[in-house]
Design a protein around this motif. Structure first.
Motif, PDB file in Angstrom:
ATOM      1  N   PRO A 100       0.831  -1.209   0.000  1.00 17.11           N
ATOM      2  CA  PRO A 100       0.000   0.000   0.000  1.00 17.11           C
ATOM      3  C   PRO A 100       0.863   1.255   0.000  1.00 17.11           C
ATOM      4  CG  PRO A 100       0.053  -0.978   2.182  1.00 17.11           C
ATOM      5  CD  PRO A 100       0.744  -1.948   1.267  1.00 17.11           C
ATOM      6  N   SER A 101       0.324   2.333  -0.538  1.00 11.74           N
ATOM      7  CA  SER A 101       1.080   3.591  -0.598  1.00 11.74           C
ATOM      8  C   SER A 101       0.819   4.473   0.616  1.00 11.74           C
ATOM      9  CB  SER A 101       0.703   4.360  -1.872  1.00 11.74           C
ATOM     10  OG  SER A 101      -0.699   4.612  -1.910  1.00 11.74           O
ATOM     11  N   GLY A 102      -0.287   4.236   1.305  1.00 11.52           N
ATOM     12  CA  GLY A 102      -0.661   5.127   2.404  1.00 11.52           C
ATOM     13  C   GLY A 102      -0.064   4.769   3.748  1.00 11.52           C
ATOM     14  N   TYR A 103       0.504   3.578   3.888  1.00  6.35           N
ATOM     15  CA  TYR A 103       1.093   3.168   5.160  1.00  6.35           C
ATOM     16  C   TYR A 103       2.064   2.027   4.896  1.00  6.35           C
ATOM     17  CZ  TYR A 103      -2.404  -0.530   4.659  1.00  6.35           C
ATOM     18  OH  TYR A 103      -3.165  -1.562   4.168  1.00  6.35           O
ATOM     19  N   HIS A 104       2.867   1.682   5.900  1.00  8.09           N
ATOM     20  CA  HIS A 104       3.809   0.581   5.777  1.00  8.09           C
ATOM     21  C   HIS A 104       3.097  -0.733   6.114  1.00  8.09           C
ATOM     22  CE1 HIS A 104       6.967   3.416   5.137  1.00  8.09           C
ATOM     23  NE2 HIS A 104       6.892   3.936   6.358  1.00  8.09           N
ATOM     24  N   ILE A 105       3.162  -1.692   5.203  1.00  5.93           N
ATOM     25  CA  ILE A 105       2.424  -2.940   5.362  1.00  5.93           C
ATOM     26  C   ILE A 105       2.850  -3.695   6.620  1.00  5.93           C
ATOM     27  CG2 ILE A 105       4.022  -4.309   3.963  1.00  5.93           C
ATOM     28  CD1 ILE A 105       0.197  -4.652   3.907  1.00  5.93           C
TER      29      ILE A 105
END
Length: 320
Positions: free
Chosen positions: A127-132
Motif C-alpha cells: 500500500p502507498s498510504g502506510y507501511h504494510i
C-alpha cells in the motif's frame, strides 16, 4: 435525478474488484492450499507433506467473517446457562464497512494438545498510504489480545496461543519471504526470563509479477502466484495446481477458479478500455489546444461532436 455515469462505473468497478478479492480469499481458504502455506511458514510442520497437514486444521477457516476492530473480534453468547466467548462471525451486513481478517483458523499441533492461531492476508501490492509491516504488527497484536476470555481467562497468561499472521503481497519487485518475531537481548546479566518469545510471528511473502520456476526456493511462491494470478487462464491455473502440486480439484474448487478468471478478465478489459479512453481524451484536448474545431477533432478521432465537446468540458470520459 439521473445517476452520473462516472459514479455508476466506479460502483461497478469496486463491486467487481470486491467480488474478485472474495473469490481469491475463498480459494486460498481451501485447507489443502493452506497446508502448503503452513509447511513453509510454521516450524512445527516443516518437512511434512501438505496433504498430511490438512488434518491438523481445525473446522473450517473463517473467510472475511472475523472483525479486526478492537472490542469486536469476539462475541459473547450464553449456552445452557453458561457464558461462552468465541470469535465474532456475525453476518457482514451487521457491521458493514468494518475491517475483517481475510482468513483466520486454528491449527492443532502434532502433540494433539496445543494450538496456534493463523491469520492469512492477501494483498494486491504494497500500500502507498502506510507501511504494510505496521499493519501486520497491529493484526498479530489483535490476535493475541483478543484471546483474553476466549482462549485464556483471568491471569492465565501461560494459556496464550501462538499466533501467525501471514501476508501474501502480489506485484512486488522480487519474490521474497521474511520472518518477523520476538527476540531477547541481554543488556546486563544473563537471567533467563521465562515466557514465550514464539507467541508473535509475522511472515511476509512477496510475489513478483512473473510466474517463478518450480524449484525448492520458490515452490510456495509459484503456487500462490498461479492461484492469485490475473493473467493465467483457467486451464493454466488448474494444470499447475493439479499436476505440479497434486492438489485434488473438486467441483467447488474448479468453480472458484473459473469465477476468479472470469472476474479478472473483466477487470483487465475494463483497465484496457479506461487506458484507451484516457489516451483518446488527451489526444482530443491536445488538438483543441492547438486551435482545431470540434468538427475537425471529431473527424480525426472518429467521434461525434457531442462526445468531443463532453471531453473538452470534462463532464464525462470519451465514449467508445
Amino acid at each position: 435525478m439521473p445517476v452520473d455515469m462516472d459514479i455508476k462505473n466506479a460502483v461497478a468497478a469496486v463491486n467487481t474488484d470486491a467480488q474478485y478479492d472474495e473469490k481469491a480469499k475463498r480459494l486460498l481458504g481451501n485447507k489443502i492450499i493452506l497446508s502448503y502455506i503452513l509447511v513453509k511458514t510454521v516450524d512445527e510442520f516443516f518437512g511434512m507433506m501438505p496433504e498430511d497437514v490438512v488434518a491438523y486444521i481445525e473446522s473450517e477457516p473463517f473467510v472475511s467473517k472475523v472483525l479486526v476492530e478492537p472490542g469486536l473480534t469476539n462475541v459473547e453468547r450464553e449456552k445452557d446457562g453458561q457464558r461462552i466467548v468465541g470469535l465474532n462471525t456475525e453476518s457482514s451486513e451487521i457491521n458493514e464497512g468494518l475491517i475483517r481478517f481475510d482468513i483466520i483458523f486454528y491449527v492443532r499441533m502434532k502433540d494433539g494438545i496445543s494450538q496456534v492461531i493463523v491469520n492469512l492476508e492477501a494483498q494486491k501490492g504494497a500500500p502507498s498510504g502506510y507501511h504494510i509491516l505496521n499493519r501486520a504488527v497491529f493484526y498479530v497484536s489483535r490476535l493475541i489480545s483478543s484471546q483474553k476470555e476466549r482462549d485464556f481467562v483471568k491471569m492465565n497468561y501461560n494459556d496464550i496461543r501462538r499466533v501467525y499472521s501471514i501476508w501474501v503481497c502480489m506485484n512486488m519487485d522480487e519474490n521474497s519471504m521474511a520472518y518477523v518475531h520476538l527476540t531477547k537481548e541481554n543488556i546486563l546479566g544473563s537471567y533467563q526470563w521465562e515466557g514465550g518469545l514464539d507467541l508473535l510471528n509475522i511472515v511476509m511473502i512477496g510475489i513478483a509479477d512473473e510466474l517463478p520456476e518450480h524449484d525448492d526456493s520458490c515452490e510456495l511462491h509459484r503456487l500462490l502466484s498461479a492461484v492469485l494470478s490475473m493473467e493465467l487462464s483457467v486451464d493454466e491455473k488448474l494444470r499447475i495446481m493439479e499436476r505440479e502440486y497434486g492438489i485434488p480439484l473438486d467441483d467447488k474448487m474448479r468453480e472458484e477458479v473459473v469465477a476468479m478468471c472470469n472476474l479478472s478478465q473483466g477487470i483487465r478489459e475494463k483497465g484496457r478500455a479506461e487506458g484507451e479512453a484516457k489516451s483518446e481524451a488527451r489526444f482530443i484536448l491536445s488538438m483543441y489546444k492547438k486551435g482545431y474545431s470540434l468538427e475537425q477533432i471529431a473527424d480525426v478521432a472518429g467521434k461525434s461532436t457531442e462526445e468531443v465537446e463532453a471531453v473538452i468540458k470534462g463532464k464525462e470520459p470519451v465514449m467508445a
